[in-house]
Design a protein around this motif. Structure first.
Motif, PDB file in Angstrom:
ATOM      1  N   HIS A   2       0.848  -1.180   0.000  1.00  0.00           N
ATOM      2  CA  HIS A   2       0.000   0.000   0.000  1.00  0.00           C
ATOM      3  C   HIS A   2       0.886   1.232   0.000  1.00  0.00           C
ATOM      4  N   THR A  26     -10.833  -7.315   1.375  1.00  0.00           N
ATOM      5  CA  THR A  26     -10.376  -7.792   2.684  1.00  0.00           C
ATOM      6  C   THR A  26      -9.638  -9.109   2.464  1.00  0.00           C
ATOM      7  N   TYR A  27      -9.178  -9.700   3.558  1.00  0.00           N
ATOM      8  CA  TYR A  27      -8.499 -10.993   3.446  1.00  0.00           C
ATOM      9  C   TYR A  27      -9.456 -12.176   3.602  1.00  0.00           C
ATOM     10  N   HIS A  87      -5.354  -2.243   6.278  1.00  0.00           N
ATOM     11  CA  HIS A  87      -4.820  -3.524   5.817  1.00  0.00           C
ATOM     12  C   HIS A  87      -3.492  -3.855   6.487  1.00  0.00           C
ATOM     13  N   THR A 220      -1.274  -7.592  -2.624  1.00  0.00           N
ATOM     14  CA  THR A 220      -2.604  -7.049  -2.385  1.00  0.00           C
ATOM     15  C   THR A 220      -3.131  -6.488  -3.701  1.00  0.00           C
ATOM     16  N   SER A 252      -9.005  -2.984  11.690  1.00  0.00           N
ATOM     17  CA  SER A 252      -9.109  -2.617  10.277  1.00  0.00           C
ATOM     18  C   SER A 252     -10.322  -1.733  10.025  1.00  0.00           C
ATOM     19  N   ASN A 266      -3.400 -10.748   8.251  1.00  0.00           N
ATOM     20  CA  ASN A 266      -3.419  -9.952   7.017  1.00  0.00           C
ATOM     21  C   ASN A 266      -2.339 -10.402   6.045  1.00  0.00           C
TER      22      ASN A 266
END
Length: 346
Positions: A2, A26-27, A87, A220, A252, A266
């Motif tokens: 990120h 999301t995960y 995240h 990601t 989160s 994560n």
């Protein structure tokens, strides 16, 4: 990975990347990684990361030079942004930091972490021969020789270079404490605090000449296959208390949300290595037999050989003792017989 910072240039990058990351992800759950390819096609494509770095994928490359990082020892007078982006925990890095040992100059942008949970302290993204570590740090750089900023580099095949550091729970790590002591200030999504600069080099393993190298992707969304991965062979340690400060203190979700969502676990699941080769800068010790079915037969054979050797020695000792006793008996009989013939008393 990120990308965010408080500087105007990187804020522009963040705005552009915000468009790329428009869909919520999301995960786990409805927006979990199994659904990423719906909104981010590259996430279902080739050359994805992370992977299991298995022995059979490795190929020694004598041309790989030790990683050389420049200006990683930051002055306490420099201000860094520590943030929770929902995240991960992320630290913005100044552009003077760079890698100088690659074909191009790769300028640092940020570093962030992936980790497990208090119940399952295994959260590294890369694994080595199926071993998963407690956490993993990624130091993200972009190719500043060819691209003016991160947003221009992020989707290019030679755009990014990431240093991956595997983290295990063990001894206390004072370098990590330089930012972990501030995590209570970023408990919720989009919270940021300013922290003093410190020696980023101290977050890396002592040896930068031993590493795995392969072509992969962001882990990601949007999962662009634009990353030259360098995963160091040697891990670093943090204490259990330090690990728990990541695994239990963060959320989160936003502070105003009625149902806080913990930020842990994560990490992206392993991706197929497919036809990729993982280059290594070191020659591994020949311990491949440990990971095969040969270990048990070798141990059994060694044990049988030891038992046979002991039995043979015992047999030889018994024979020697028996021969000695027979010789002693003969000498005793000879002496007794000699005295009798001489009329000695018995």
């Amino acid at each position: 990975m990120h990308f965010q910072s408080s500087s105007p240039i990187v804020l522009l990058q963040l705005t552009l990347l915000g468009v790329l990351h428009a869909a919520k992800w999301t995960y786990s759950g409805p927006e979990g990684e199994h659904h990423w390819p719906k909104h981010y096609p590259y996430c279902g494509g080739a050359f994805q990361s992370p992977i299991d770095i298995r022995s059979e994928l490795l190929r020694f490359d004598p041309t790989l030079r030790p990683i050389e990082v420049q200006n990683y020892n930051l002055s306490p007078n420099e201000q860094l942004t520590l943030g929770n982006n929902g995240h991960s925990v992320q630290i913005s890095l100044p552009s003077k930091m760079h890698i100088s040992s690659l074909p191009h100059r790769y300028t640092a942008a940020q570093l962030h972490f992936h980790w497990g949970s208090s119940n399952q302290p295994t959260g590294s993204e890369h694994t080595v021969n199926s071993k998963q570590y407690a956490a993993e740090m990624h130091v993200v750089h972009y190719n500043s020789d060819k691209y003016p900023n991160m947003s221009m580099a992020v989707d290019k095949s030679d755009g990014l270079a990431v240093l991956g550091v595997l983290i295990e729970v063990g001894e206390f790590n004072p370098a990590f404490e330089q930012f972990l002591r501030f995590v209570n200030g970023i408990k919720y999504r989009d919270q940021r605090v300013q922290i003093s600069g410190f020696n980023i080099r101290a977050l890396l393993p002592a040896r930068l000449d031993e590493y795995y190298r392969y072509d992969g992707s962001l882990t990601t969304p949007p999962c662009y296959p634009s990353v030259l991965w360098t995963v160091f062979r040697n891990h670093v340690t943090i204490s259990r208390k330090q690990f728990l400060s990541l695994a239990t203190a963060l959320y989160s979700s936003h502070a105003q949300d009625s149902s806080p969502v913990p930020l842990n676990g994560n990490y992206r699941k392993l991706q197929l290595a497919e036809s990729r080769v993982v280059l290594v800068s070191f020659k591994e010790d020949d311990q491949s037999w440990i990971n095969t079915g040969l270990l048990v037969p070798i141990l059994v054979s060694s044990a049988l050989g030891f038992v046979l050797l002991v039995s043979l020695l015992c047999c030889l000792l018994r024979q020697k003792r028996s021969a000695a006793e027979q010789d002693k008996s003969k000498r005793a009989a000879y002496n007794i017989g000699d005295r009798d013939e001489c009329g000695s008393r018995v």
